[in-house]
Design a protein around this motif. Structure first.
Motif, mmCIF file in Angstrom:
data_model
loop_
_atom_site.group_PDB
_atom_site.id
_atom_site.type_symbol
_atom_site.label_atom_id
_atom_site.label_comp_id
_atom_site.label_asym_id
_atom_site.label_seq_id
_atom_site.Cartn_x
_atom_site.Cartn_y
_atom_site.Cartn_z
ATOM 1 N N VAL A 58 32.569 1.251 33.756
ATOM 2 C CA VAL A 58 31.136 1.560 33.051
ATOM 3 C C VAL A 58 30.452 0.345 32.834
ATOM 4 O O VAL A 58 31.076 -0.686 32.445
ATOM 5 C CB VAL A 58 31.387 2.618 32.118
ATOM 6 C CG1 VAL A 58 31.974 3.744 32.596
ATOM 7 C CG2 VAL A 58 32.042 2.066 30.940
ATOM 8 N N ARG A 59 29.185 0.524 32.827
ATOM 9 C CA ARG A 59 28.254 -0.264 32.339
ATOM 10 C C ARG A 59 27.419 0.046 30.992
ATOM 11 O O ARG A 59 26.614 1.194 31.384
ATOM 12 C CB ARG A 59 27.252 -0.937 33.240
ATOM 13 C CG ARG A 59 26.601 -2.324 32.969
ATOM 14 C CD ARG A 59 25.757 -2.740 34.197
ATOM 15 N NE ARG A 59 26.640 -2.901 35.339
ATOM 16 C CZ ARG A 59 27.437 -3.851 35.699
ATOM 17 N NH1 ARG A 59 27.267 -5.156 34.829
ATOM 18 N NH2 ARG A 59 27.948 -4.080 36.878
ATOM 19 N N PRO A 60 27.615 -0.565 29.990
ATOM 20 C CA PRO A 60 26.721 -0.052 28.668
ATOM 21 C C PRO A 60 25.143 0.052 28.997
ATOM 22 O O PRO A 60 24.534 -0.662 29.881
ATOM 23 C CB PRO A 60 26.896 -1.023 27.588
ATOM 24 C CG PRO A 60 28.350 -1.402 28.060
ATOM 25 C CD PRO A 60 28.247 -1.588 29.510
ATOM 26 N N ALA A 61 24.481 0.914 28.532
ATOM 27 C CA ALA A 61 22.902 1.400 28.925
ATOM 28 C C ALA A 61 22.178 0.003 28.185
ATOM 29 O O ALA A 61 21.264 -0.112 28.585
ATOM 30 C CB ALA A 61 22.430 2.572 28.265
ATOM 31 N N ASP A 62 22.715 -0.613 26.977
ATOM 32 C CA ASP A 62 22.003 -1.618 26.213
ATOM 33 C C ASP A 62 22.235 -2.875 26.918
ATOM 34 O O ASP A 62 21.969 -3.983 26.407
ATOM 35 C CB ASP A 62 22.591 -1.609 24.958
ATOM 36 C CG ASP A 62 24.092 -1.958 24.717
ATOM 37 O OD1 ASP A 62 24.621 -2.009 25.791
ATOM 38 O OD2 ASP A 62 24.498 -1.563 23.356
ATOM 39 N N GLY A 63 22.752 -3.124 28.005
ATOM 40 C CA GLY A 63 23.068 -4.225 28.750
ATOM 41 C C GLY A 63 24.220 -5.210 28.722
ATOM 42 O O GLY A 63 24.220 -6.185 29.061
ATOM 43 N N ARG A 64 25.025 -4.523 27.783
ATOM 44 C CA ARG A 64 26.461 -5.283 27.707
ATOM 45 C C ARG A 64 27.322 -5.353 28.778
ATOM 46 O O ARG A 64 26.931 -5.005 29.947
ATOM 47 C CB ARG A 64 27.071 -4.538 26.640
ATOM 48 C CG ARG A 64 26.573 -4.964 25.112
ATOM 49 C CD ARG A 64 27.076 -3.954 24.044
ATOM 50 N NE ARG A 64 27.072 -2.507 24.388
ATOM 51 C CZ ARG A 64 27.776 -1.621 23.573
ATOM 52 N NH1 ARG A 64 28.794 -2.026 22.809
ATOM 53 N NH2 ARG A 64 27.470 -0.531 23.909
ATOM 54 N N ALA A 65 28.425 -6.121 28.710
ATOM 55 C CA ALA A 65 29.180 -6.473 29.734
ATOM 56 C C ALA A 65 29.784 -5.133 30.398
ATOM 57 O O ALA A 65 29.986 -4.198 29.511
ATOM 58 C CB ALA A 65 30.181 -7.496 29.558
ATOM 59 N N GLN A 66 30.348 -5.456 31.649
ATOM 60 C CA GLN A 66 31.080 -4.040 32.163
ATOM 61 C C GLN A 66 32.385 -3.840 31.491
ATOM 62 O O GLN A 66 33.023 -4.852 31.279
ATOM 63 C CB GLN A 66 30.838 -4.443 33.470
ATOM 64 C CG GLN A 66 31.739 -3.277 34.239
ATOM 65 C CD GLN A 66 31.658 -3.282 35.912
ATOM 66 O OE1 GLN A 66 30.517 -3.911 36.428
ATOM 67 N NE2 GLN A 66 32.729 -3.412 36.582
#
Length: 337
Positions: free
Chosen positions: A177-185
């Motif tokens: 998954v990839r966080p919606a706030d732009g953090r690392a996968q």
């Protein structure tokens, strides 16, 4: 006299006078599937050569593939870690299987001898017990075989079901998954022992309604109880579309910012599609439409699936009862399914 067939020319055949000598060779070849077209070998040989073709076991000299009598069945193999986890969940399962298995075998031997005794009783042998006693022994031994076999079979099936559940949990933990706030996968398994995961899969209308309901106030409340939401957009073929998930969610979010902290989008569509395929098939068998009703998978902190449900999540009840249902306040969680 006309010359003999080329296959006989090299085995003691005579050549008529006036005929130039012909050198005949014997060529061995293996007819593979690619070498046979319409029943004729495409192998090129010198003129006058006798070709002795040898077909492989999977090919027919007529060019047709032999039918396979046995279909290869997919074999599900579990890792050593998964088997150890199953033994931890039920440490005495193998002991029970061995005990009931030997008990069934022992009862089967006793049933054999009791049948012989019953036959002697019906035949009127002098050393045979009464017929009623012999039939009672047969009934007792037959019941022992049936009961012990059933108990051993039930434990074996329960172990297989537990292994399948553990493997499903491992497949879910491996999804990215990839966080919606732009953090690392990150993988879903990284939330174990820290977050509760809610996978919400559905069509466009379902995701738009879910995104609109997840306001900043609700997102803060979900964050306090360590909840992570993973929306999954399903197209008409029930496939996960990563770009469409983000697009639909952003279009219906209506300016909510704090929800980005708890929302994670699928990083790749194919693994999520493969994982959700069986869940969607089960929902459709129960006459639920995942496109309109949606499909929710609620995962506890320990990585086990708490429940599966259709429809929009009831966030108020979810927040109020999660600590109890997940077992944080009162020890081990209740067995709900």
């Amino acid at each position: 006299r006309a010359p003999l067939h080329a296959a006989r020319a090299g085995v003691g055949s005579r050549t008529p006078r006036g005929t130039p000598p012909t050198t005949t060779t014997t060529t061995w070849c293996t007819v593979s599937r690619r070498d046979v077209v319409g029943g004729l070998s495409t192998t090129t040989t010198p003129r006058g050569a006798a070709v002795l073709c040898r077909a492989t076991k999977d090919d027919d000299v007529s060019g047709a593939r032999r039918p396979q009598t046995e279909q290869q069945q997919p074999v599900v193999e579990y890792t050593t870690k998964q088997r150890l986890r199953e033994e931890i969940d039920s440490p005495f399962r193998k002991v029970r299987v061995v005990f009931f298995g030997f008990s069934a075998a022992s009862a089967l031997v006793a049933l054999y001898f009791s049948l012989l005794t019953a036959g002697k009783a019906f035949a009127g042998w002098a050393d045979a017990p009464p017929t009623s006693v012999a039939l009672t022994d047969v009934a007792v031994n037959a019941a022992g075989v049936a009961v012990c076999s059933f108990l051993a079979y039930r434990d074996v099936k329960a172990g297989e079901a537990n292994l399948a559940r553990i493997a499903r949990g491992g497949a879910l933990a491996a999804l990215q998954v990839r966080p919606a706030d732009g953090r690392a996968q990150r993988p879903v398994g990284s939330f174990r022992n820290a977050k509760r995961v809610v996978v919400a899969a559905g069509g466009r209308d379902f995701l738009e309604t879910l995104a609109a309901s997840l306001t900043d106030t609700l997102a803060e409340a979900l964050d306090r109880v360590n909840v992570v939401v993973i929306p999954v957009f399903l197209d008409d073929d029930d496939r996960c579309v990563v770009d469409a998930t983000r697009e639909v969610w952003r279009g219906a979010q209506d300016g909510a910012v704090f929800s980005d902290k708890i929302v994670h989008f699928p990083a790749a569509g194919a693994p999520w599609t493969a994982y959700l395929a069986s869940e969607i098939a089960t929902a459709r068998k129960q006459r639920f439409d995942p496109q309109t009703k949606g499909l929710g998978i609620y995962v506890k902190k320990n990585g086990r699936i708490l429940r599966r449900a259709t429809g929009q999540p009831n966030w108020d009840a979810f927040i109020g009862t999660m600590e109890v249902m997940d077992g944080d306040q009162f020890g081990a969680p209740p067995k709900l399914f």
